[in-house]
Scaffold this motif. Structure first.
Motif, PDB file in Angstrom:
ATOM      1  N   GLN A 159      36.197 -16.617 -34.891  1.00  0.00           N
ATOM      2  CA  GLN A 159      35.178 -16.235 -33.982  1.00  0.00           C
ATOM      3  C   GLN A 159      33.847 -16.282 -34.449  1.00  0.00           C
ATOM      4  O   GLN A 159      32.935 -16.368 -33.462  1.00  0.00           O
ATOM      5  CB  GLN A 159      35.612 -14.691 -33.671  1.00  0.00           C
ATOM      6  N   PHE A 160      33.373 -16.433 -35.576  1.00  0.00           N
ATOM      7  CA  PHE A 160      31.970 -16.599 -36.036  1.00  0.00           C
ATOM      8  C   PHE A 160      31.564 -17.874 -35.415  1.00  0.00           C
ATOM      9  O   PHE A 160      30.611 -18.255 -34.855  1.00  0.00           O
ATOM     10  CB  PHE A 160      31.747 -16.359 -37.363  1.00  0.00           C
ATOM     11  N   VAL A 161      32.476 -18.931 -35.854  1.00  0.00           N
ATOM     12  CA  VAL A 161      32.320 -20.324 -35.496  1.00  0.00           C
ATOM     13  C   VAL A 161      32.260 -20.381 -33.921  1.00  0.00           C
ATOM     14  O   VAL A 161      31.277 -21.196 -33.416  1.00  0.00           O
ATOM     15  CB  VAL A 161      33.120 -21.537 -36.156  1.00  0.00           C
ATOM     16  N   GLN A 162      33.079 -19.865 -33.190  1.00  0.00           N
ATOM     17  CA  GLN A 162      33.132 -20.011 -31.760  1.00  0.00           C
ATOM     18  C   GLN A 162      31.838 -19.423 -31.163  1.00  0.00           C
ATOM     19  O   GLN A 162      31.336 -20.277 -30.272  1.00  0.00           O
ATOM     20  CB  GLN A 162      34.246 -18.964 -31.277  1.00  0.00           C
ATOM     21  N   VAL A 167      31.371 -22.862 -29.259  1.00  0.00           N
ATOM     22  CA  VAL A 167      32.758 -23.918 -29.138  1.00  0.00           C
ATOM     23  C   VAL A 167      33.730 -23.040 -28.570  1.00  0.00           C
ATOM     24  O   VAL A 167      33.736 -21.702 -28.535  1.00  0.00           O
ATOM     25  CB  VAL A 167      33.025 -24.717 -30.167  1.00  0.00           C
ATOM     26  N   SER A 168      35.077 -23.611 -28.002  1.00  0.00           N
ATOM     27  CA  SER A 168      36.139 -22.816 -27.755  1.00  0.00           C
ATOM     28  C   SER A 168      36.969 -22.184 -28.836  1.00  0.00           C
ATOM     29  O   SER A 168      36.553 -22.759 -29.988  1.00  0.00           O
ATOM     30  CB  SER A 168      37.135 -23.925 -27.046  1.00  0.00           C
ATOM     31  N   PHE A 169      37.652 -21.184 -28.913  1.00  0.00           N
ATOM     32  CA  PHE A 169      38.371 -20.713 -29.929  1.00  0.00           C
ATOM     33  C   PHE A 169      39.344 -21.964 -30.839  1.00  0.00           C
ATOM     34  O   PHE A 169      39.271 -21.709 -31.924  1.00  0.00           O
ATOM     35  CB  PHE A 169      39.191 -19.673 -29.475  1.00  0.00           C
ATOM     36  N   ARG A 170      39.799 -22.750 -29.736  1.00  0.00           N
ATOM     37  CA  ARG A 170      40.692 -23.729 -30.175  1.00  0.00           C
ATOM     38  C   ARG A 170      39.972 -24.608 -31.058  1.00  0.00           C
ATOM     39  O   ARG A 170      40.351 -24.988 -32.276  1.00  0.00           O
ATOM     40  CB  ARG A 170      41.253 -24.460 -29.322  1.00  0.00           C
ATOM     41  N   HIS A 171      38.714 -25.167 -30.596  1.00  0.00           N
ATOM     42  CA  HIS A 171      37.733 -26.144 -31.561  1.00  0.00           C
ATOM     43  C   HIS A 171      37.392 -25.413 -32.609  1.00  0.00           C
ATOM     44  O   HIS A 171      37.489 -26.104 -33.751  1.00  0.00           O
ATOM     45  CB  HIS A 171      36.579 -26.335 -30.664  1.00  0.00           C
ATOM     46  N   ALA A 172      37.229 -24.011 -32.577  1.00  0.00           N
ATOM     47  CA  ALA A 172      36.663 -23.500 -33.764  1.00  0.00           C
ATOM     48  C   ALA A 172      37.717 -23.416 -34.786  1.00  0.00           C
ATOM     49  O   ALA A 172      37.622 -23.592 -36.215  1.00  0.00           O
ATOM     50  CB  ALA A 172      36.306 -21.998 -33.722  1.00  0.00           C
ATOM     51  N   PHE A 173      39.036 -23.118 -34.523  1.00  0.00           N
ATOM     52  CA  PHE A 173      40.219 -23.182 -35.223  1.00  0.00           C
ATOM     53  C   PHE A 173      40.372 -24.593 -35.981  1.00  0.00           C
ATOM     54  O   PHE A 173      40.771 -24.593 -37.062  1.00  0.00           O
ATOM     55  CB  PHE A 173      41.394 -22.478 -34.544  1.00  0.00           C
ATOM     56  N   GLU A 174      40.424 -25.546 -35.182  1.00  0.00           N
ATOM     57  CA  GLU A 174      40.613 -26.870 -35.636  1.00  0.00           C
ATOM     58  C   GLU A 174      39.518 -27.262 -36.785  1.00  0.00           C
ATOM     59  O   GLU A 174      39.825 -27.941 -37.887  1.00  0.00           O
ATOM     60  CB  GLU A 174      40.707 -27.889 -34.333  1.00  0.00           C
ATOM     61  N   LEU A 175      38.379 -26.737 -36.619  1.00  0.00           N
ATOM     62  CA  LEU A 175      37.106 -26.842 -37.604  1.00  0.00           C
ATOM     63  C   LEU A 175      37.604 -26.150 -38.768  1.00  0.00           C
ATOM     64  O   LEU A 175      37.530 -26.956 -40.077  1.00  0.00           O
ATOM     65  CB  LEU A 175      35.924 -26.501 -37.136  1.00  0.00           C
ATOM     66  N   LEU A 176      38.117 -25.299 -38.962  1.00  0.00           N
ATOM     67  CA  LEU A 176      38.526 -24.260 -40.171  1.00  0.00           C
ATOM     68  C   LEU A 176      39.644 -25.111 -40.578  1.00  0.00           C
ATOM     69  O   LEU A 176      39.951 -25.031 -41.873  1.00  0.00           O
ATOM     70  CB  LEU A 176      38.694 -22.940 -39.712  1.00  0.00           C
ATOM     71  N   ARG A 177      40.548 -25.269 -39.744  1.00  0.00           N
ATOM     72  CA  ARG A 177      41.938 -25.988 -40.168  1.00  0.00           C
ATOM     73  C   ARG A 177      41.895 -27.280 -41.115  1.00  0.00           C
ATOM     74  O   ARG A 177      42.490 -27.529 -41.883  1.00  0.00           O
ATOM     75  CB  ARG A 177      42.873 -26.084 -39.048  1.00  0.00           C
ATOM     76  N   GLN A 178      40.698 -28.020 -40.540  1.00  0.00           N
ATOM     77  CA  GLN A 178      40.323 -29.188 -41.205  1.00  0.00           C
ATOM     78  C   GLN A 178      40.145 -29.111 -42.790  1.00  0.00           C
ATOM     79  O   GLN A 178      40.136 -29.933 -43.667  1.00  0.00           O
ATOM     80  CB  GLN A 178      39.260 -30.000 -40.746  1.00  0.00           C
ATOM     81  N   GLY A 179      39.472 -27.925 -42.922  1.00  0.00           N
ATOM     82  CA  GLY A 179      39.128 -27.751 -44.310  1.00  0.00           C
ATOM     83  C   GLY A 179      37.654 -28.344 -44.722  1.00  0.00           C
ATOM     84  O   GLY A 179      37.227 -28.907 -43.926  1.00  0.00           O
ATOM     85  N   SER A 180      37.595 -28.757 -45.926  1.00  0.00           N
ATOM     86  CA  SER A 180      36.619 -29.694 -46.619  1.00  0.00           C
ATOM     87  C   SER A 180      35.536 -29.208 -46.138  1.00  0.00           C
ATOM     88  O   SER A 180      35.186 -28.008 -46.228  1.00  0.00           O
ATOM     89  CB  SER A 180      36.629 -31.192 -46.229  1.00  0.00           C
ATOM     90  N   ASN A 181      34.293 -30.050 -45.756  1.00  0.00           N
ATOM     91  CA  ASN A 181      33.081 -29.713 -45.535  1.00  0.00           C
ATOM     92  C   ASN A 181      32.773 -29.512 -43.898  1.00  0.00           C
ATOM     93  O   ASN A 181      31.818 -29.379 -43.622  1.00  0.00           O
ATOM     94  CB  ASN A 181      32.176 -30.541 -46.106  1.00  0.00           C
ATOM     95  N   ALA A 182      33.815 -30.082 -43.132  1.00  0.00           N
ATOM     96  CA  ALA A 182      33.687 -30.038 -41.802  1.00  0.00           C
ATOM     97  C   ALA A 182      33.364 -28.737 -41.176  1.00  0.00           C
ATOM     98  O   ALA A 182      32.255 -29.176 -40.212  1.00  0.00           O
ATOM     99  CB  ALA A 182      34.920 -30.511 -41.064  1.00  0.00           C
ATOM    100  N   VAL A 183      33.907 -28.015 -41.379  1.00  0.00           N
ATOM    101  CA  VAL A 183      33.295 -26.453 -40.941  1.00  0.00           C
ATOM    102  C   VAL A 183      31.932 -26.117 -41.320  1.00  0.00           C
ATOM    103  O   VAL A 183      31.025 -25.308 -40.528  1.00  0.00           O
ATOM    104  CB  VAL A 183      34.177 -25.473 -40.953  1.00  0.00           C
TER     105      VAL A 183
END
Length: 199
Positions: A159-162, A167-183
Protein backbone atom coordinates in the motif's frame (compact mmCIF):
# COMPACT_ATOMS: atom_id res chain seq x y z
CA UNK A 1 -26.75 -61.13 -15.46
CA UNK A 2 -24.23 -58.57 -14.26
CA UNK A 3 -22.63 -58.57 -17.70
CA UNK A 4 -25.98 -57.63 -19.25
CA UNK A 5 -26.54 -54.78 -16.80
CA UNK A 6 -23.06 -53.32 -17.35
CA UNK A 7 -24.04 -52.03 -20.77
CA UNK A 8 -21.96 -49.84 -23.08
CA UNK A 9 -24.78 -47.27 -23.41
CA UNK A 10 -24.21 -46.00 -19.87
CA UNK A 11 -20.45 -45.75 -20.28
CA UNK A 12 -20.67 -43.89 -23.59
CA UNK A 13 -22.28 -40.94 -21.80
CA UNK A 14 -18.99 -40.10 -20.05
CA UNK A 15 -15.67 -38.64 -21.14
CA UNK A 16 -13.75 -41.36 -19.29
CA UNK A 17 -15.46 -44.59 -20.30
CA UNK A 18 -12.98 -46.74 -18.40
CA UNK A 19 -13.77 -44.91 -15.15
CA UNK A 20 -17.49 -45.23 -15.84
CA UNK A 21 -17.07 -48.96 -16.49
CA UNK A 22 -15.20 -49.41 -13.21
CA UNK A 23 -17.95 -47.46 -11.43
CA UNK A 24 -20.59 -49.88 -12.73
CA UNK A 25 -18.45 -52.89 -11.81
CA UNK A 26 -18.03 -51.54 -8.27
CA UNK A 27 -21.78 -51.06 -7.89
CA UNK A 28 -22.48 -54.60 -9.07
CA UNK A 29 -19.77 -56.01 -6.83
CA UNK A 30 -20.46 -54.03 -3.65
CA UNK A 31 -24.16 -53.29 -4.04
CA UNK A 32 -23.76 -49.55 -3.41
CA UNK A 33 -21.22 -46.85 -4.27
CA UNK A 34 -21.47 -43.16 -3.36
CA UNK A 35 -19.93 -39.91 -4.63
CA UNK A 36 -17.85 -40.99 -7.60
CA UNK A 37 -16.90 -38.06 -9.85
CA UNK A 38 -17.72 -38.60 -13.52
CA UNK A 39 -17.83 -36.10 -16.36
CA UNK A 40 -20.78 -36.21 -18.76
CA UNK A 41 -20.28 -35.12 -22.37
CA UNK A 42 -23.47 -33.41 -23.56
CA UNK A 43 -24.83 -33.46 -27.09
CA UNK A 44 -23.63 -29.88 -27.64
CA UNK A 45 -20.09 -30.88 -26.71
CA UNK A 46 -20.02 -29.24 -23.25
CA UNK A 47 -18.94 -31.18 -20.17
CA UNK A 48 -20.70 -31.39 -16.82
CA UNK A 49 -18.99 -32.80 -13.74
CA UNK A 50 -21.29 -34.99 -11.65
CA UNK A 51 -21.00 -36.87 -8.39
CA UNK A 52 -22.64 -40.22 -9.02
CA UNK A 53 -24.10 -42.57 -6.45
CA UNK A 54 -25.68 -45.88 -7.36
CA UNK A 55 -27.04 -49.04 -5.83
CA UNK A 56 -28.47 -52.33 -6.99
CA UNK A 57 -32.06 -53.45 -6.43
CA UNK A 58 -33.28 -57.02 -6.30
CA UNK A 59 -36.46 -59.02 -6.63
CA UNK A 60 -38.22 -60.70 -3.73
CA UNK A 61 -35.91 -63.69 -4.00
CA UNK A 62 -32.77 -61.57 -3.92
CA UNK A 63 -32.07 -61.82 -7.61
CA UNK A 64 -30.45 -58.81 -9.21
CA UNK A 65 -32.91 -56.75 -11.24
CA UNK A 66 -31.11 -53.54 -11.96
CA UNK A 67 -29.10 -50.53 -10.85
CA UNK A 68 -30.45 -47.17 -9.74
CA UNK A 69 -28.02 -44.26 -10.21
CA UNK A 70 -28.29 -40.56 -9.47
CA UNK A 71 -25.93 -37.73 -10.30
CA UNK A 72 -25.37 -34.36 -8.64
CA UNK A 73 -23.92 -31.51 -10.70
CA UNK A 74 -20.72 -30.31 -8.99
CA UNK A 75 -19.32 -28.25 -11.88
CA UNK A 76 -19.90 -24.97 -10.05
CA UNK A 77 -18.60 -26.43 -6.78
CA UNK A 78 -15.39 -27.49 -8.52
CA UNK A 79 -15.06 -24.08 -10.14
CA UNK A 80 -15.42 -22.36 -6.77
CA UNK A 81 -12.92 -24.73 -5.18
CA UNK A 82 -10.41 -23.96 -7.93
CA UNK A 83 -11.06 -20.24 -7.42
CA UNK A 84 -10.57 -20.60 -3.66
CA UNK A 85 -7.31 -22.48 -4.22
CA UNK A 86 -6.12 -19.72 -6.56
CA UNK A 87 -7.08 -17.07 -4.01
CA UNK A 88 -5.19 -18.96 -1.31
CA UNK A 89 -2.07 -19.05 -3.48
CA UNK A 90 -2.44 -15.34 -4.20
CA UNK A 91 -2.92 -14.55 -0.50
CA UNK A 92 0.25 -16.52 0.27
CA UNK A 93 2.15 -14.58 -2.39
CA UNK A 94 0.84 -11.30 -0.99
CA UNK A 95 1.93 -12.26 2.51
CA UNK A 96 5.39 -13.27 1.27
CA UNK A 97 5.79 -10.01 -0.66
CA UNK A 98 4.94 -7.98 2.43
CA UNK A 99 7.12 -10.00 4.81
CA UNK A 100 10.15 -10.17 2.53
CA UNK A 101 10.26 -6.44 1.77
CA UNK A 102 12.47 -4.23 3.92
CA UNK A 103 9.90 -1.52 4.65
CA UNK A 104 12.45 0.92 6.10
CA UNK A 105 14.67 0.61 3.01
CA UNK A 106 11.58 0.92 0.81
CA UNK A 107 10.47 4.16 2.47
CA UNK A 108 13.99 5.58 2.39
CA UNK A 109 14.30 4.72 -1.29
CA UNK A 110 11.52 7.26 -1.91
CA UNK A 111 13.64 10.05 -0.41
CA UNK A 112 12.06 9.96 3.05
CA UNK A 113 14.51 10.40 5.90
CA UNK A 114 13.86 8.13 8.87
CA UNK A 115 15.34 8.16 12.35
CA UNK A 116 15.22 5.54 15.05
CA UNK A 117 12.23 5.96 17.34
CA UNK A 118 12.16 3.76 20.40
CA UNK A 119 13.57 0.27 20.40
CA UNK A 120 12.11 -1.02 17.14
CA UNK A 121 10.39 1.71 15.15
CA UNK A 122 11.39 4.61 12.91
CA UNK A 123 9.89 8.06 12.44
CA UNK A 124 10.03 10.69 9.72
CA UNK A 125 8.13 13.34 7.79
CA UNK A 126 4.97 12.06 6.10
CA UNK A 127 5.12 12.07 2.29
CA UNK A 128 1.34 12.17 1.98
CA UNK A 129 0.68 15.63 3.45
CA UNK A 130 2.51 18.85 4.42
CA UNK A 131 4.19 17.42 7.49
CA UNK A 132 6.27 20.42 8.61
CA UNK A 133 5.61 20.93 12.31
CA UNK A 134 6.98 17.62 13.54
CA UNK A 135 7.56 14.09 12.17
CA UNK A 136 4.30 12.16 12.28
CA UNK A 137 5.12 9.29 9.95
CA UNK A 138 6.12 6.10 11.78
CA UNK A 139 7.39 2.82 10.37
CA UNK A 140 7.22 -0.43 12.32
CA UNK A 141 9.46 -2.87 10.41
CA UNK A 142 8.69 -5.72 12.78
CA UNK A 143 5.01 -5.48 11.88
CA UNK A 144 5.61 -4.42 8.28
CA UNK A 145 3.37 -1.37 8.72
CA UNK A 146 3.52 2.41 8.33
CA UNK A 147 1.20 5.01 9.85
CA UNK A 148 0.89 8.77 9.94
CA UNK A 149 -0.81 9.97 13.09
CA UNK A 150 -1.59 13.33 11.44
CA UNK A 151 -3.23 12.46 8.12
CA UNK A 152 -4.16 8.87 9.00
CA UNK A 153 -2.51 7.27 5.99
CA UNK A 154 -1.48 3.74 6.93
CA UNK A 155 -0.82 0.32 5.50
CA UNK A 156 1.77 -2.22 4.49
CA UNK A 157 4.61 -2.19 1.97
CA UNK A 158 2.32 -2.83 -0.98
CA UNK A 159 0.00 0.00 0.00
CA UNK A 160 2.95 2.34 0.54
CA UNK A 161 4.13 1.81 -3.04
CA UNK A 162 0.56 2.06 -4.28
CA UNK A 163 -0.09 5.42 -2.61
CA UNK A 164 3.36 6.95 -2.97
CA UNK A 165 4.01 5.97 -6.58
CA UNK A 166 0.43 6.40 -7.73
CA UNK A 167 0.07 2.88 -9.10
CA UNK A 168 -2.57 0.20 -8.74
CA UNK A 169 -2.48 -2.33 -5.91
CA UNK A 170 -1.70 -5.08 -8.43
CA UNK A 171 1.18 -3.11 -9.95
CA UNK A 172 2.61 -2.40 -6.50
CA UNK A 173 2.32 -6.07 -5.59
CA UNK A 174 4.09 -7.15 -8.79
CA UNK A 175 6.96 -4.76 -8.01
CA UNK A 176 7.40 -6.26 -4.56
CA UNK A 177 7.00 -9.79 -5.85
CA UNK A 178 9.81 -9.28 -8.36
CA UNK A 179 12.22 -8.74 -5.50
CA UNK A 180 15.78 -7.61 -6.32
CA UNK A 181 16.07 -3.83 -6.66
CA UNK A 182 13.00 -3.30 -8.84
CA UNK A 183 10.82 -1.94 -6.08
CA UNK A 184 13.58 0.26 -4.66
CA UNK A 185 14.31 1.95 -7.98
CA UNK A 186 10.74 2.46 -9.17
CA UNK A 187 9.96 6.05 -10.11
CA UNK A 188 6.78 7.72 -8.89
CA UNK A 189 4.08 8.03 -11.55
CA UNK A 190 2.61 11.07 -9.81
CA UNK A 191 4.34 14.15 -8.54
CA UNK A 192 4.70 13.89 -4.77
CA UNK A 193 4.92 16.57 -2.15
CA UNK A 194 8.48 17.49 -1.27
CA UNK A 195 9.16 15.98 2.12
CA UNK A 196 11.15 18.28 4.42
CA UNK A 197 14.25 16.91 6.07
CA UNK A 198 14.28 16.03 9.74
CA UNK A 199 15.99 18.54 12.05
Amino acid sequence: SREDLSGAAFEECFTDRGRAHRFVESVLREGRVADVELTVRRADGTDTVLWYSAGTFTDTEGGLEGVFASGRDVTERNRLQALQAEMLVRATELDQAKRQTDLVALVQSRGIELKKHGAKDFIGRCPFHEDRDKPNFSVAPGKGLFHCIACGKAGNAIQFVQHHDGVSFRHAFELLRQGSNAVFTAQPMQKQTTVPRLP
